[in-house]
Design a protein around this motif. Structure first.
Motif, short mmCIF file in Angstrom:
data_model
loop_
_atom_site.label_atom_id
_atom_site.label_comp_id
_atom_site.label_asym_id
_atom_site.label_seq_id
_atom_site.Cartn_x
_atom_site.Cartn_y
_atom_site.Cartn_z
N LYS A 97 0.81 -1.23 0.00
CA LYS A 97 0.00 0.00 0.00
C LYS A 97 0.84 1.27 0.00
O LYS A 97 0.33 2.36 0.27
N LEU A 98 2.12 1.14 -0.33
CA LEU A 98 3.04 2.26 -0.20
C LEU A 98 2.64 3.48 -1.04
O LEU A 98 2.91 4.62 -0.66
N GLU A 99 1.98 3.25 -2.17
CA GLU A 99 1.60 4.38 -3.02
C GLU A 99 0.63 5.34 -2.33
O GLU A 99 0.52 6.51 -2.71
N HIS A 100 -0.06 4.88 -1.27
CA HIS A 100 -0.99 5.75 -0.55
C HIS A 100 -0.26 6.88 0.18
O HIS A 100 -0.88 7.88 0.56
N VAL A 121 9.96 -3.09 -6.08
CA VAL A 121 8.54 -2.86 -5.77
C VAL A 121 8.35 -1.48 -5.14
O VAL A 121 7.44 -0.72 -5.51
N ALA A 122 9.22 -1.14 -4.19
CA ALA A 122 9.11 0.16 -3.52
C ALA A 122 9.25 1.32 -4.50
O ALA A 122 8.52 2.31 -4.41
N LEU A 123 10.18 1.20 -5.44
CA LEU A 123 10.36 2.25 -6.45
C LEU A 123 9.12 2.40 -7.32
O LEU A 123 8.72 3.51 -7.67
N GLN A 124 8.51 1.29 -7.65
CA GLN A 124 7.29 1.33 -8.47
C GLN A 124 6.12 1.94 -7.70
O GLN A 124 5.14 2.36 -8.30
N LYS A 125 6.25 1.97 -6.38
CA LYS A 125 5.18 2.48 -5.55
C LYS A 125 5.55 3.81 -4.88
O LYS A 125 5.08 4.14 -3.80
N ASN A 126 6.50 4.57 -5.53
CA ASN A 126 6.70 5.97 -5.14
C ASN A 126 7.83 6.22 -4.15
O ASN A 126 7.92 7.32 -3.59
N ALA A 127 8.71 5.26 -3.90
CA ALA A 127 9.83 5.53 -3.00
C ALA A 127 10.78 6.54 -3.64
O ALA A 127 11.09 6.46 -4.83
N SER A 128 11.26 7.49 -2.83
CA SER A 128 12.19 8.52 -3.30
C SER A 128 13.62 8.24 -2.89
O SER A 128 14.56 8.70 -3.54
N ILE A 129 13.81 7.53 -1.77
CA ILE A 129 15.15 7.19 -1.28
C ILE A 129 15.14 5.73 -0.85
O ILE A 129 14.23 5.29 -0.14
N LEU A 130 16.16 4.99 -1.27
CA LEU A 130 16.38 3.63 -0.80
C LEU A 130 17.55 3.65 0.17
O LEU A 130 18.67 4.05 -0.19
N ARG A 131 17.30 3.23 1.41
CA ARG A 131 18.37 3.14 2.42
C ARG A 131 18.87 1.69 2.42
O ARG A 131 18.12 0.77 2.76
N VAL A 132 20.14 1.50 2.03
CA VAL A 132 20.61 0.13 1.74
C VAL A 132 22.03 -0.12 2.24
O VAL A 132 22.82 0.80 2.44
N HIS A 133 22.33 -1.41 2.38
CA HIS A 133 23.70 -1.85 2.64
C HIS A 133 24.47 -1.99 1.34
O HIS A 133 25.71 -1.89 1.33
N ASP A 134 23.78 -2.26 0.24
CA ASP A 134 24.41 -2.61 -1.04
C ASP A 134 24.04 -1.55 -2.07
O ASP A 134 22.99 -1.63 -2.73
N VAL A 135 24.91 -0.57 -2.25
CA VAL A 135 24.58 0.60 -3.07
C VAL A 135 24.52 0.25 -4.55
O VAL A 135 23.59 0.67 -5.26
N LYS A 136 25.48 -0.50 -5.05
CA LYS A 136 25.53 -0.81 -6.49
C LYS A 136 24.23 -1.45 -6.95
O LYS A 136 23.66 -1.06 -7.98
N GLU A 137 23.75 -2.43 -6.21
CA GLU A 137 22.54 -3.15 -6.61
C GLU A 137 21.31 -2.25 -6.52
O GLU A 137 20.40 -2.33 -7.36
N ALA A 138 21.27 -1.36 -5.54
CA ALA A 138 20.14 -0.42 -5.43
C ALA A 138 20.14 0.56 -6.60
O ALA A 138 19.08 0.89 -7.15
N MET A 139 21.31 1.03 -6.98
CA MET A 139 21.42 1.92 -8.14
C MET A 139 20.95 1.22 -9.41
O MET A 139 20.30 1.84 -10.28
#
Length: 275
Positions: free
Chosen positions: A203-206, A245-263
């Motif tokens: 429901k993240l897009e809400h 999934v989070a990006l498709q539902k409007n996430a603006s920042i991904l907080r991650v341990h693995d930067v290359k894969e998130a990019m």
């Protein structure tokens, strides 16, 4: 959608990555991993090279049932690291993962850029005023209780409605003090069961109705490795799937341990959107 970081406008219309640097001995995935100054600088350099816009430094583990750390010990851990990183990489946008206003002020005075507060000011009633005085971006997360008690506070009548109300109240309190740059974090894993974490992601897009950038921090968390019956160490692929999934539902920042894969997730999702 932009935030002002040391006079530089960061455009969050295109999602950004926040790399995690835990300097605690007991974090759930990388606790105690960065034991020397050289290890820390190598890790920060790698995250910056791989595309991290922000580096998030934490000296108080917020994993479930984590040991309590005194404010004095938190400062002893974190201030030398802030100095170390900014001496070597002065343009780094450092985020400070703390719920204590005094720690926040000391770190911003030392050159950090923004504050990431797991309690949205509820664990330190001076935090919002401190952020207003410092005039820095503020990440406010949803949590009930404390890291030591949150897993006993997972009862909701309507989880999404309650979380959205929580943010509306905290944003209003921040706005009243003149805080402009606010980012919201739904708090995956904080006072939420495994099933509730997936409901929240679904429901993240809400969260668009809040009209604030959304940070998602699900990297290698138990919602992934418990669902896959594996471990945090083996959860990189699952992290990438859920970040997508989070990006498709409007996430603006991904907080991650693995930067290359998130990019890579961001690049591919943006390619799909452009097509």
């Amino acid at each position: 959608m932009t935030i002002n970081c040391k006079g530089k406008l960061i455009d969050l219309t295109s999602p950004k990555v926040m790399g995690i640097l835990n300097i605690t001995p007991d974090s759930f995935y990388d606790g105690g991993q960065h034991k020397s100054n050289l290890d820390i600088l190598k890790h920060v350099e790698l995250m910056l090279q791989e595309g991290a816009t922000f580096i998030d430094v934490g000296a108080y583990s917020s994993r479930p049932n984590a040991d309590h750390v005194s404010e004095t010990d938190e400062l002893k851990r974190i201030l030398p690291i802030v100095d170390l990183i900014l001496k070597e990489f002065p343009d780094t946008l450092l985020s400070i993962d703390t719920f204590r206003s005094h720690v926040a002020k000391q770190c911003i005075d030392a050159g950090a850029t923004l504050i990431n507060d797991i309690s949205a000011g509820k664990l330190d009633h001076n935090m919002l005023q401190t952020i207003a005085d410092l005039r820095v971006p503020y990440i406010m997360m949803h949590m009930k209780g404390t890291p030591q008690t949150m897993q006993q506070q997972t009862d909701y009548d309507d989880m999404l409605k309650e979380i959205l109300y929580y943010f509306s109240e905290r944003i209003a309190a921040a706005r009243q003090l003149g805080i402009v740059d606010v980012i919201v974090d739904p708090g995956f894993g904080f006072a939420k069961t495994l099933e509730q974490n997936y409901e929240l992601l679904n429901k993240l897009e809400h969260f668009k109705m809040i009209e604030k950038p959304v940070l998602v921090g699900i990297s290698r968390k138990s919602m992934i490795y418990k669902a896959l019956e594996t471990s945090a160490k083996a959860s990189l692929n699952g992290t990438s799937v859920l970040n997508t999934v989070a990006l498709q539902k409007n996430a603006s920042i991904l907080r991650v341990h693995d930067v290359k894969e998130a990019m890579e997730c961001i690049k591919l999702v943006e390619s799909v959107v452009r097509s």
